[in-house]
Motif scaffolding. Structure first.
Motif, PDB file in Angstrom:
ATOM      1  N   VAL A 158      12.860  30.411  70.680  1.00 22.04           N
ATOM      2  CA  VAL A 158      13.792  31.547  70.749  1.00 22.04           C
ATOM      3  C   VAL A 158      15.172  30.970  70.443  1.00 22.04           C
ATOM      4  N   PRO A 159      15.509  30.836  69.148  1.00 19.85           N
ATOM      5  CA  PRO A 159      16.727  30.104  68.780  1.00 19.85           C
ATOM      6  C   PRO A 159      18.038  30.835  69.014  1.00 19.85           C
ATOM      7  N   SER A 160      18.017  32.174  69.096  1.00 17.44           N
ATOM      8  CA  SER A 160      19.307  32.855  69.244  1.00 17.44           C
ATOM      9  C   SER A 160      19.140  34.276  69.763  1.00 17.44           C
ATOM     10  N   HIS A 161      20.272  34.812  70.225  1.00 21.74           N
ATOM     11  CA  HIS A 161      20.357  36.189  70.718  1.00 21.74           C
ATOM     12  C   HIS A 161      21.397  36.913  69.876  1.00 21.74           C
ATOM     13  N   CYS A 162      21.192  38.208  69.660  1.00 20.72           N
ATOM     14  CA  CYS A 162      22.184  38.967  68.903  1.00 20.72           C
ATOM     15  C   CYS A 162      22.229  40.404  69.409  1.00 20.72           C
ATOM     16  N   ASN A 163      23.273  41.114  69.021  1.00 24.98           N
ATOM     17  CA  ASN A 163      23.409  42.524  69.370  1.00 24.98           C
ATOM     18  C   ASN A 163      23.032  43.383  68.170  1.00 24.98           C
ATOM     19  N   THR A 164      22.323  44.468  68.426  1.00 23.26           N
ATOM     20  CA  THR A 164      21.907  45.394  67.380  1.00 23.26           C
ATOM     21  C   THR A 164      22.329  46.803  67.793  1.00 23.26           C
ATOM     22  N   PRO A 165      22.282  47.776  66.882  1.00 23.68           N
ATOM     23  CA  PRO A 165      22.635  49.152  67.255  1.00 23.68           C
ATOM     24  C   PRO A 165      21.803  49.701  68.414  1.00 23.68           C
ATOM     25  N   SER A 166      20.604  49.156  68.608  1.00 24.12           N
ATOM     26  CA  SER A 166      19.752  49.640  69.697  1.00 24.12           C
ATOM     27  C   SER A 166      19.827  48.761  70.941  1.00 24.12           C
ATOM     28  N   GLY A 167      20.730  47.770  70.933  1.00 26.57           N
ATOM     29  CA  GLY A 167      20.882  46.908  72.102  1.00 26.57           C
ATOM     30  C   GLY A 167      20.642  45.449  71.770  1.00 26.57           C
ATOM     31  N   GLY A 168      20.601  44.616  72.809  1.00 29.32           N
ATOM     32  CA  GLY A 168      20.405  43.186  72.616  1.00 29.32           C
ATOM     33  C   GLY A 168      19.014  42.864  72.103  1.00 29.32           C
ATOM     34  N   ALA A 169      18.915  41.745  71.371  1.00 30.03           N
ATOM     35  CA  ALA A 169      17.623  41.332  70.824  1.00 30.03           C
ATOM     36  C   ALA A 169      17.610  39.814  70.661  1.00 30.03           C
ATOM     37  N   TYR A 170      16.415  39.260  70.602  1.00 36.27           N
ATOM     38  CA  TYR A 170      16.234  37.822  70.424  1.00 36.27           C
ATOM     39  C   TYR A 170      15.503  37.546  69.114  1.00 36.27           C
ATOM     40  N   TRP A 171      15.939  36.490  68.430  1.00 35.73           N
ATOM     41  CA  TRP A 171      15.163  35.984  67.309  1.00 35.73           C
ATOM     42  C   TRP A 171      14.078  35.065  67.865  1.00 35.73           C
ATOM     43  N   VAL A 172      12.851  35.299  67.449  1.00 32.21           N
ATOM     44  CA  VAL A 172      11.711  34.492  67.895  1.00 32.21           C
ATOM     45  C   VAL A 172      11.016  33.919  66.662  1.00 32.21           C
ATOM     46  N   GLU A 173      10.721  32.622  66.698  1.00 27.94           N
ATOM     47  CA  GLU A 173       9.993  31.976  65.605  1.00 27.94           C
ATOM     48  C   GLU A 173       8.666  31.434  66.120  1.00 27.94           C
ATOM     49  N   ILE A 174       7.610  31.686  65.356  1.00 27.75           N
ATOM     50  CA  ILE A 174       6.278  31.194  65.701  1.00 27.75           C
ATOM     51  C   ILE A 174       5.694  30.530  64.459  1.00 27.75           C
ATOM     52  N   GLU A 175       5.414  29.246  64.564  1.00 27.80           N
ATOM     53  CA  GLU A 175       4.819  28.514  63.444  1.00 27.80           C
ATOM     54  C   GLU A 175       3.415  28.070  63.825  1.00 27.80           C
ATOM     55  N   SER A 176       2.471  28.262  62.919  1.00 28.12           N
ATOM     56  CA  SER A 176       1.079  27.896  63.167  1.00 28.12           C
ATOM     57  C   SER A 176       0.550  27.087  61.984  1.00 28.12           C
ATOM     58  N   LYS A 177      -0.185  26.008  62.306  1.00 22.90           N
ATOM     59  CA  LYS A 177      -0.810  25.205  61.250  1.00 22.90           C
ATOM     60  C   LYS A 177      -1.934  24.372  61.861  1.00 22.90           C
ATOM     61  N   PRO A 178      -2.922  23.980  61.053  1.00 29.15           N
ATOM     62  CA  PRO A 178      -3.977  23.101  61.576  1.00 29.15           C
ATOM     63  C   PRO A 178      -3.376  21.805  62.104  1.00 29.15           C
ATOM     64  N   ALA A 179      -3.968  21.270  63.155  1.00 32.77           N
ATOM     65  CA  ALA A 179      -3.441  20.048  63.761  1.00 32.77           C
ATOM     66  C   ALA A 179      -3.315  18.939  62.728  1.00 32.77           C
ATOM     67  N   GLY A 180      -2.134  18.337  62.665  1.00 27.50           N
ATOM     68  CA  GLY A 180      -1.892  17.235  61.747  1.00 27.50           C
ATOM     69  C   GLY A 180      -1.550  17.645  60.333  1.00 27.50           C
ATOM     70  N   ALA A 181      -1.555  18.947  60.043  1.00 28.67           N
ATOM     71  CA  ALA A 181      -1.279  19.417  58.681  1.00 28.67           C
ATOM     72  C   ALA A 181       0.213  19.405  58.394  1.00 28.67           C
ATOM     73  N   GLY A 182       0.553  19.484  57.114  1.00 28.54           N
ATOM     74  CA  GLY A 182       1.943  19.502  56.704  1.00 28.54           C
ATOM     75  C   GLY A 182       2.460  20.910  56.491  1.00 28.54           C
ATOM     76  N   VAL A 183       3.666  20.985  55.954  1.00 30.04           N
ATOM     77  CA  VAL A 183       4.329  22.270  55.754  1.00 30.04           C
ATOM     78  C   VAL A 183       3.531  23.183  54.832  1.00 30.04           C
ATOM     79  N   GLU A 184       2.857  22.608  53.836  1.00 26.53           N
ATOM     80  CA  GLU A 184       2.127  23.423  52.863  1.00 26.53           C
ATOM     81  C   GLU A 184       1.060  24.294  53.519  1.00 26.53           C
ATOM     82  N   ASP A 185       0.552  23.860  54.662  1.00 28.42           N
ATOM     83  CA  ASP A 185      -0.516  24.599  55.339  1.00 28.42           C
ATOM     84  C   ASP A 185      -0.006  25.423  56.517  1.00 28.42           C
ATOM     85  N   SER A 186       1.298  25.538  56.634  1.00 30.75           N
ATOM     86  CA  SER A 186       1.861  26.241  57.784  1.00 30.75           C
ATOM     87  C   SER A 186       2.098  27.717  57.482  1.00 30.75           C
TER      88      SER A 186
END
Length: 209
Positions: free
Chosen positions: A17-45
């Motif tokens: 959850v890297p940051s918080h911001c304000n929107t017309p509908s109220g406060g919100a959070y940026w959320v990032e979710i990264e998934s990849k096979p164990a040990g894989a590189g960026v190409e497989d993410s």
């Protein structure tokens, strides 16, 4: 892990959850979710970036994720970032389950690669039974999912330390007919475990405001 087939695979998941911001509908959070096979590189993410309304903390049992996601982006491998419609998340239920539906055990010590944690253990079993008519007989499919989840206040944001889902599935014919065998019980297990956590996460990707 599919116990019947002897198949084991692992996936690494990064949540921030890297940051918080304000929107017309109220406060919100940026959320990032990264998934990849164990040990894989960026190409497989696969990376998801979502702008989630603070109102999600007041979610009702009938709500789905789409009710709270204001913006939704996907980045696969080294491809460019693509904006997606939040409506794609409509089929993801969100409503929390009441504590009365879970068996609770406080003060359970759980050891993970991220350290030892004093946790609250929550467990429940969900049984599904489905009948499939097939002429003179019907197939009865039985499934049992047992969830066990460990939470610790020592882990920020989500408090999740470990989650285990044990599944069993079998079918039988009613009435039993010679020559139409029932399938034996097939078991599988999914385990998610905390391997590390921290604070002040930097965004992996950025989008234009």
């Amino acid at each position: 892990m599919d116990m019947a087939l002897g198949i084991v695979d692992s996936t690494e998941i990064y949540i921030a959850v890297p940051s918080h911001c304000n929107t017309p509908s109220g406060g919100a959070y940026w959320v990032e979710i990264e998934s990849k096979p164990a040990g894989a590189g960026v190409e497989d993410s696969e990376l998801f970036r979502l702008l989630v309304s603070e109102a999600i903390t007041r979610a009702s049992p009938q709500d789905s994720l789409v009710d709270y996601v204001l913006e939704f982006y996907i980045k696969k491998g080294s491809d460019s970032i693509k904006a997606e419609e939040p409506a794609r998340l409509r089929d993801f239920p969100l409503g929390p389950n009441a504590d009365s539906e879970w068996a609770l055990v406080p003060g359970v010590t759980v050891s993970t690669p991220a350290g030892d944690f004093s946790c609250e253990e929550k467990s429940r079993s969900i049984v599904h039974e489905k009948e499939i008519p097939t002429g003179r007989v019907k197939l009865v499919e039985k499934r049992n999912d047992r969830w066990t989840v460990w939470f610790s206040q020592g882990v920020p944001i989500f408090h999740l330390v470990r989650c285990s889902i044990e599944r069993s599935k079998e079918t039988e014919t009613v009435p039993a007919i010679p020559g139409i065998p029932s399938s034996g019980k097939r078991e599988s297990q999914t385990v998610a475990e905390l391997v590390g956590f921290g604070y002040d996460a930097e965004p992996i990707i950025s989008v234009d405001p």
